[in-house]
Design a protein around this motif. Structure first.
Motif, PDB file in Angstrom:
ATOM      1  N   VAL A  78       0.829  -1.213   0.000  1.00 11.86           N
ATOM      2  CA  VAL A  78       0.000   0.000   0.000  1.00 11.86           C
ATOM      3  C   VAL A  78       0.858   1.255   0.000  1.00 11.86           C
ATOM      4  CG1 VAL A  78      -1.863  -1.198   1.228  1.00 11.86           C
ATOM      5  CG2 VAL A  78      -0.178   0.130   2.524  1.00 11.86           C
ATOM      6  N   GLY A  79       0.218   2.381  -0.401  1.00 12.64           N
ATOM      7  CA  GLY A  79       0.864   3.687  -0.347  1.00 12.64           C
ATOM      8  C   GLY A  79       0.620   4.343   0.998  1.00 12.64           C
ATOM      9  N   ARG A  80       1.081   5.596   1.124  1.00  9.79           N
ATOM     10  CA  ARG A  80       1.023   6.313   2.402  1.00  9.79           C
ATOM     11  C   ARG A  80      -0.391   6.399   2.982  1.00  9.79           C
ATOM     12  NH1 ARG A  80       4.928   9.622   4.565  1.00  9.79           N
ATOM     13  NH2 ARG A  80       4.149  11.045   6.151  1.00  9.79           N
ATOM     14  N   ARG A  81      -1.386   6.554   2.095  1.00  8.57           N
ATOM     15  CA  ARG A  81      -2.773   6.689   2.583  1.00  8.57           C
ATOM     16  C   ARG A  81      -3.505   5.354   2.646  1.00  8.57           C
ATOM     17  NH1 ARG A  81      -1.726  11.415   0.173  1.00  8.57           N
ATOM     18  NH2 ARG A  81      -2.173  13.253   1.429  1.00  8.57           N
ATOM     19  N   GLY A  82      -2.778   4.272   2.456  1.00 10.00           N
ATOM     20  CA  GLY A  82      -3.392   2.944   2.601  1.00 10.00           C
ATOM     21  C   GLY A  82      -4.009   2.406   1.326  1.00 10.00           C
ATOM     22  N   ARG A  83      -3.846   3.168   0.198  1.00 11.20           N
ATOM     23  CA  ARG A  83      -4.416   2.649  -1.060  1.00 11.20           C
ATOM     24  C   ARG A  83      -3.500   1.594  -1.667  1.00 11.20           C
ATOM     25  NH1 ARG A  83      -5.514   8.074  -2.967  1.00 11.20           N
ATOM     26  NH2 ARG A  83      -7.426   8.733  -1.946  1.00 11.20           N
ATOM     27  N   ASP A  84      -4.108   0.630  -2.367  1.00 13.97           N
ATOM     28  CA  ASP A  84      -3.317  -0.448  -2.974  1.00 13.97           C
ATOM     29  C   ASP A  84      -2.395   0.070  -4.079  1.00 13.97           C
ATOM     30  OD1 ASP A  84      -4.683  -2.140  -1.380  1.00 13.97           O
ATOM     31  OD2 ASP A  84      -5.890  -3.064  -2.962  1.00 13.97           O
ATOM     32  N   ARG A  85      -1.129  -0.358  -4.029  1.00  9.69           N
ATOM     33  CA  ARG A  85      -0.216  -0.126  -5.162  1.00  9.69           C
ATOM     34  C   ARG A  85      -0.008  -1.428  -5.920  1.00  9.69           C
ATOM     35  NH1 ARG A  85       3.863   4.389  -3.942  1.00  9.69           N
ATOM     36  NH2 ARG A  85       5.148   3.154  -5.321  1.00  9.69           N
ATOM     37  N   ALA A  86      -0.103  -2.534  -5.210  1.00 12.35           N
ATOM     38  CA  ALA A  86       0.027  -3.854  -5.845  1.00 12.35           C
ATOM     39  C   ALA A  86      -0.538  -4.885  -4.873  1.00 12.35           C
ATOM     40  CB  ALA A  86       1.483  -4.152  -6.143  1.00 12.35           C
ATOM     41  N   VAL A  87      -1.137  -5.933  -5.397  1.00 12.50           N
ATOM     42  CA  VAL A  87      -1.739  -6.963  -4.542  1.00 12.50           C
ATOM     43  C   VAL A  87      -1.272  -8.338  -5.019  1.00 12.50           C
ATOM     44  CG1 VAL A  87      -3.891  -7.979  -3.702  1.00 12.50           C
ATOM     45  CG2 VAL A  87      -3.781  -5.527  -4.151  1.00 12.50           C
ATOM     46  N   LEU A 190      -5.987  -2.960  14.363  1.00 17.51           N
ATOM     47  CA  LEU A 190      -4.976  -2.351  13.494  1.00 17.51           C
ATOM     48  C   LEU A 190      -4.803  -3.126  12.180  1.00 17.51           C
ATOM     49  CD1 LEU A 190      -2.208  -1.175  16.016  1.00 17.51           C
ATOM     50  CD2 LEU A 190      -4.040   0.120  14.932  1.00 17.51           C
ATOM     51  N   GLY A 191      -5.377  -4.321  12.104  1.00 16.22           N
ATOM     52  CA  GLY A 191      -5.273  -5.103  10.869  1.00 16.22           C
ATOM     53  C   GLY A 191      -6.638  -5.366  10.266  1.00 16.22           C
ATOM     54  N   THR A 192      -6.628  -5.831   9.021  1.00 16.74           N
ATOM     55  CA  THR A 192      -7.870  -6.214   8.341  1.00 16.74           C
ATOM     56  C   THR A 192      -7.895  -7.736   8.259  1.00 16.74           C
ATOM     57  OG1 THR A 192      -7.665  -4.217   7.018  1.00 16.74           O
ATOM     58  CG2 THR A 192      -9.180  -5.896   6.192  1.00 16.74           C
ATOM     59  N   PRO A 193      -9.045  -8.374   8.583  1.00 22.43           N
ATOM     60  CA  PRO A 193      -9.077  -9.840   8.591  1.00 22.43           C
ATOM     61  C   PRO A 193      -8.573 -10.458   7.293  1.00 22.43           C
ATOM     62  CG  PRO A 193     -11.123  -8.949   9.456  1.00 22.43           C
ATOM     63  CD  PRO A 193     -10.335  -7.784   8.950  1.00 22.43           C
ATOM     64  N   ARG A 194      -7.827 -11.537   7.417  1.00 14.28           N
ATOM     65  CA  ARG A 194      -7.323 -12.362   6.316  1.00 14.28           C
ATOM     66  C   ARG A 194      -6.440 -11.598   5.347  1.00 14.28           C
ATOM     67  NH1 ARG A 194     -11.230 -17.005   6.116  1.00 14.28           N
ATOM     68  NH2 ARG A 194     -10.314 -17.536   4.117  1.00 14.28           N
ATOM     69  N   GLU A 195      -5.684 -10.627   5.885  1.00 12.59           N
ATOM     70  CA  GLU A 195      -4.908  -9.775   5.004  1.00 12.59           C
ATOM     71  C   GLU A 195      -3.560  -9.418   5.600  1.00 12.59           C
ATOM     72  OE1 GLU A 195      -7.514  -6.752   2.829  1.00 12.59           O
ATOM     73  OE2 GLU A 195      -6.050  -5.569   3.959  1.00 12.59           O
ATOM     74  N   VAL A 196      -2.559  -9.262   4.725  1.00  7.98           N
ATOM     75  CA  VAL A 196      -1.282  -8.674   5.131  1.00  7.98           C
ATOM     76  C   VAL A 196      -1.154  -7.365   4.352  1.00  7.98           C
ATOM     77  CG1 VAL A 196       1.227  -8.967   5.169  1.00  7.98           C
ATOM     78  CG2 VAL A 196      -0.253 -10.967   5.443  1.00  7.98           C
ATOM     79  N   ALA A 197      -0.904  -6.250   5.052  1.00  8.83           N
ATOM     80  CA  ALA A 197      -0.732  -4.961   4.370  1.00  8.83           C
ATOM     81  C   ALA A 197       0.676  -4.462   4.656  1.00  8.83           C
ATOM     82  CB  ALA A 197      -1.761  -3.960   4.884  1.00  8.83           C
ATOM     83  N   LEU A 198       1.415  -4.113   3.608  1.00  8.53           N
ATOM     84  CA  LEU A 198       2.824  -3.715   3.749  1.00  8.53           C
ATOM     85  C   LEU A 198       3.028  -2.332   3.147  1.00  8.53           C
ATOM     86  CD1 LEU A 198       4.383  -7.109   2.566  1.00  8.53           C
ATOM     87  CD2 LEU A 198       4.135  -6.321   4.929  1.00  8.53           C
ATOM     88  N   TYR A 199       3.784  -1.495   3.855  1.00 10.54           N
ATOM     89  CA  TYR A 199       4.014  -0.117   3.393  1.00 10.54           C
ATOM     90  C   TYR A 199       5.503   0.197   3.447  1.00 10.54           C
ATOM     91  CZ  TYR A 199       4.326   4.950   3.833  1.00 10.54           C
ATOM     92  OH  TYR A 199       4.696   6.250   3.681  1.00 10.54           O
ATOM     93  N   ALA A 365       5.599  -2.803  -9.534  1.00 13.59           N
ATOM     94  CA  ALA A 365       5.270  -3.133 -10.932  1.00 13.59           C
ATOM     95  C   ALA A 365       5.440  -4.634 -11.170  1.00 13.59           C
ATOM     96  CB  ALA A 365       6.154  -2.326 -11.878  1.00 13.59           C
ATOM     97  N   LEU A 366       6.482  -5.188 -10.578  1.00  8.62           N
ATOM     98  CA  LEU A 366       6.720  -6.635 -10.729  1.00  8.62           C
ATOM     99  C   LEU A 366       5.563  -7.432 -10.122  1.00  8.62           C
ATOM    100  CD1 LEU A 366       8.809  -8.940 -11.437  1.00  8.62           C
ATOM    101  CD2 LEU A 366       9.499  -8.805  -9.047  1.00  8.62           C
ATOM    102  N   VAL A 367       5.116  -7.011  -8.929  1.00  5.05           N
ATOM    103  CA  VAL A 367       4.012  -7.723  -8.271  1.00  5.05           C
ATOM    104  C   VAL A 367       2.743  -7.608  -9.120  1.00  5.05           C
ATOM    105  CG1 VAL A 367       2.512  -7.777  -6.233  1.00  5.05           C
ATOM    106  CG2 VAL A 367       4.974  -7.487  -5.949  1.00  5.05           C
ATOM    107  N   ARG A 368       2.506  -6.375  -9.682  1.00  2.00           N
ATOM    108  CA  ARG A 368       1.290  -6.200 -10.505  1.00  2.00           C
ATOM    109  C   ARG A 368       1.333  -7.084 -11.751  1.00  2.00           C
ATOM    110  NH1 ARG A 368       1.839  -0.730  -9.007  1.00  2.00           N
ATOM    111  NH2 ARG A 368       2.955  -0.265 -10.928  1.00  2.00           N
ATOM    112  N   ALA A 369       2.552  -7.288 -12.269  1.00  4.07           N
ATOM    113  CA  ALA A 369       2.681  -8.068 -13.507  1.00  4.07           C
ATOM    114  C   ALA A 369       2.652  -9.573 -13.254  1.00  4.07           C
ATOM    115  CB  ALA A 369       3.987  -7.683 -14.208  1.00  4.07           C
ATOM    116  N   THR A 370       2.747  -9.966 -12.003  1.00  4.52           N
ATOM    117  CA  THR A 370       2.905 -11.393 -11.700  1.00  4.52           C
ATOM    118  C   THR A 370       1.849 -12.299 -12.340  1.00  4.52           C
ATOM    119  OG1 THR A 370       4.028 -10.929  -9.662  1.00  4.52           O
ATOM    120  CG2 THR A 370       3.018 -13.073  -9.809  1.00  4.52           C
ATOM    121  N   PRO A 371       0.558 -11.969 -12.218  1.00  2.31           N
ATOM    122  CA  PRO A 371      -0.435 -12.879 -12.817  1.00  2.31           C
ATOM    123  C   PRO A 371      -0.266 -12.991 -14.332  1.00  2.31           C
ATOM    124  CG  PRO A 371      -1.491 -11.240 -11.399  1.00  2.31           C
ATOM    125  CD  PRO A 371      -0.066 -10.820 -11.548  1.00  2.31           C
ATOM    126  N   LEU A 372       0.184 -11.886 -14.964  1.00  4.12           N
ATOM    127  CA  LEU A 372       0.344 -11.908 -16.418  1.00  4.12           C
ATOM    128  C   LEU A 372       1.587 -12.701 -16.814  1.00  4.12           C
ATOM    129  CD1 LEU A 372      -0.279  -8.082 -16.957  1.00  4.12           C
ATOM    130  CD2 LEU A 372      -1.913  -9.950 -17.214  1.00  4.12           C
TER     131      LEU A 372
END
Ligand SMILES: Cc1cc2nc3c(=O)[nH]c(=O)nc-3n(C[C@H](O)[C@H](O)[C@H](O)COP(=O)(O)OP(=O)(O)OC[C@H]3O[C@@H](n4cnc5c(N)ncnc54)[C@H](O)[C@@H]3O)c2cc1C
Length: 398
Positions: A78-87, A190-199, A365-372
Motif C-alpha cells: 500500500v501507499g502512504r494513505r493505505g491505497r493499494d499499489r500492488a496486490v 490495526l489489521g484487516t481480517p485475512r490480510e497482510v498490508a505492507l508499506y 510493478a513486478l508484483v502487478r505483472a505477476t499474474p500476467l
C-alpha cells in the motif's frame, strides 16, 4: 563401534521435537532440553513447504497442520494513505497442496505432544558443558545433574549456545543479509481480517497481518542496512528505541504500531542472518535446523529445513552403527538442499524493503505483472524447486 542408543537434543523448537519423533521411529531414545519454561502458542506464521509436507504426512501431523493453517487471502503493498499499489495472492507463492502456513507455536505443539510418551523433555534448563570421550559425551546442565549420552544434537536455533560449546563461536558462521526485522502482537483493529498490508519508504518496511486463526494482529517492521550495527544484541529497550528513531516520519499507520510496541507480550527483534558452517559435526556432536544452517526468515524455508533435517539425520543414524558415517551421510545429503534454500534469501531484502523510491516502484510493478507473467503458483518457482530438492528415500551410501 557401539550403536547410538540415547541422544541429547538441545532445543524444543521445530527441529528438536521432529528429531525426537524420528529417533523413536528408528529405536533411539531422546532427551530434549529446552531453555524456555513452557511452550507458547501462536507466534509469527511459518511455512511447511515441499519435502517438509511429505515429512509432516509421514509423521501423521499434516491434518493438524492444515487445521491450524492461517488463512490469508491477499498481501497488499500500500501507499502512504493505505491505497493499494500492488496486490499479491498467496497462491502466487506456492502450489496450494505443497505449502501450509501456520503459527510457529501451534506447529511446535503439534510436534511435541505426540512425542511426550516416549521422549524425556526437560524445560527451563540448558547445556553448559560438553566433554567428549571415546564412548560418549558428558553433558553438564545449568540445573540438572551431569549425564552421559551417545550423541548430542544442537537444535537450539540461530544463536545456539550448545553449538558454541563444541563447534566454536557464532561470529564467523554468520552471514548478514542486510537488515533487521521485528515482529510483535498489536490490537486486532490495526489489521484487516485475512490480510497482510505492507508499506514502504526507502529502506524501511512496516506492515500488519491479521489472519483468521492467530488472534489479534501482528506488526512487522523491517529495516534495510548495509552493515551490521550490533543492535540485535543490545536488548529489547535499546531495540525499541532504535525502531522509534528509524521509523520516525515513516507514515502509514506506523506510529500506531510503534505505540502498541511497549504493550506487546511477544516483542521479537533480530538481524536477518544465515548460518553457514564448514563442518556440521565434531566427534559426537552435530547441528540441526537453524543452529546448523539457518536460511533466515527471508527464505521462508527455515521450518522446512529443520523438519527435513530431522528426518534425514534420524534415518542415517537408524541405518548404521557408526555415528561418524551416519553424520557424514546426513551432511552429504542435506548440504545441497540447504544451499539451494539459503540462496533464495539473497534477493529478499531488495524485494521487501527496497532502498530507493525507484526500487519500490519497480517491485510494485513486478508484483502487478505477476499474474500476467507467470500465473498462480509460479512467482516463486525457484522457492518451490528448492523446497523439493531432496530425495527423502535416497538409498543408503555403500
Ligand atoms: C520473524 C521470523 C519469521 C519467520 N518466518 C518464517 C517463515 O515464514 N517460514 C519458515 O519456514 N520459517 C520462518 N522463520 C524461521 C523459522 O522460525 C525457523 O527457521 C525454524 O523455527 C527453525 O527451527 P529450529 O527448531 O531450528 O529453531 P527454533 O525454532 O529457533 O527453536 C530453537 C529452540 O531452542 C531453544 N533454545 C535456545 N537456546 C537454547 C539453549 N541454550 N538450550 C536449550 N534450548 C534453547 C529455543 O527456546 C527454541 O525453543 C521465521 C523466523 C523468524 C524469526
Amino acid at each position: 563401534m557401539a550403536a547410538v542408543r540415547h541422544i541429547l537434543v538441545a532445543g524444543a523448537g521445530i527441529a528438536g521435537p521432529a528429531l525426537a519423533h524420528w529417533l523413536h521411529h528408528h529405536g533411539i531414545a531422546a532427551t530434549v532440553v529446552e531453555r524456555a519454561r513452557e511452550l507458547r502458542a501462536g507466534g509469527y506464521a511459518i511455512d511447511v513447504r515441499g519435502a517438509a509436507v511429505d515429512v509432516a504426512e509421514r509423521m501423521g501431523v499434516l491434518d493438524g497442520i492444515r487445521a491450524a493453517a492461517t488463512e490469508v487471502d491477499r498481501i497488499r503493498f500500500v501507499g502512504r494513505r493505505g491505497r493499494d499499489r500492488a496486490v499479491l495472492s498467496p497462491d502466487a507463492l506456492s502450489a496450494p497442496d505443497r505449502a501450509e502456513e501456520l503459527p510457529r507455536g501451534d506447529l511446535v505443539r503439534l510436534l511435541v505432544d505426540p512425542t511426550r510418551d516416549h521422549t524425556e523433555y526437560v524445560f527451563g534448563d540448558r547445556v553448559t558443558g560438553l566433554d567428549q570421550g571415546p564412548d560418549g559425551v558428558l553433558a553438564t546442565f545449568e540445573h540438572a545433574a551431569p549425564r552421559t549420552f551417545d550423541l548430542v544434537v544442537c537444535a537450539d536455533g540461530l544463536h545456539s549456545s550448545t553449538r558454541a560449546l563444541a563447534l566454536g563461536p557464532e561470529e564467523p558462521l554468520r552471514r548478514f543479509l542486510g537488515g533487521y526485522i521485528s515482529i510483535f502482537g498489536v490490537p486486532e483493529e490495526l489489521g484487516t481480517p485475512r490480510e497482510v498490508a505492507l508499506y514502504n519508504t526507502p529502506g524501511r518496511l512496516s506492515g500488519v497481518s491479521r489472519t483468521s486463526r492467530t488472534g489479534g494482529a501482528r506488526a512487522l517492521l523491517g529495516l534495510s542496512l548495509r552493515m551490521e550495527n550490533g543492535i540485535d544484541r543490545a536488548g529489547p529497550d535499546a531495540q525499541k528505541r532504535a525502531l522509534r528513531t528509524a521509523f520516525d516520519g515513516h507514515g502509514g499507520h506506523t506510529d500506531r504500531l510503534l505505540a502498541a510496541m511497549d504493550q506487546a507480550p511477544d516483542f521479537y527483534f533480530d538481524s536477518i542472518t544465515q548460518i553457514r558452517m564448514d563442518r556440521w559435526s565434531t566427534g559426537r556432536v552435530t547441528v540441526l535446523g537453524d543452529a546448523g544452517y539457518c536460511p533466515s526468515p527471508l527464505s521462508g524455508q527455515g521450518t522446512s529445513l529443520a523438519m527435513v533435517g530431522a528426518y534425514v539425520l534420524a534415518q542415517e543414524l537408524g541405518r548404521q552403527d557408526d555415528h561418524i558415517c551416519a553424520l557424514a551421510a546426513y551432511e552429504a545429503r542435506m548440504r545441497p538442499f540447504v544451499r539451494a534454500n539459503q540462496d533464495i534469501a539473497d534477493s529478499g531484502m531488495a524485494f521487501l524493503a527496497p532502498r530507493t523510491r525507484l526500487g519500490i516502484a519497480a517491485r510494485d510493478a513486478l508484483v502487478r505483472a505477476t499474474p500476467l507473467l507467470s500465473g498462480p503458483g509460479r512467482l516463486s518457482s525457484r522457492i518451490a524447486r528448492a523446497a523439493e530438492a531432496i530425495d527423502l528415500d535416497a538409498p543408503a551410501r555403500a
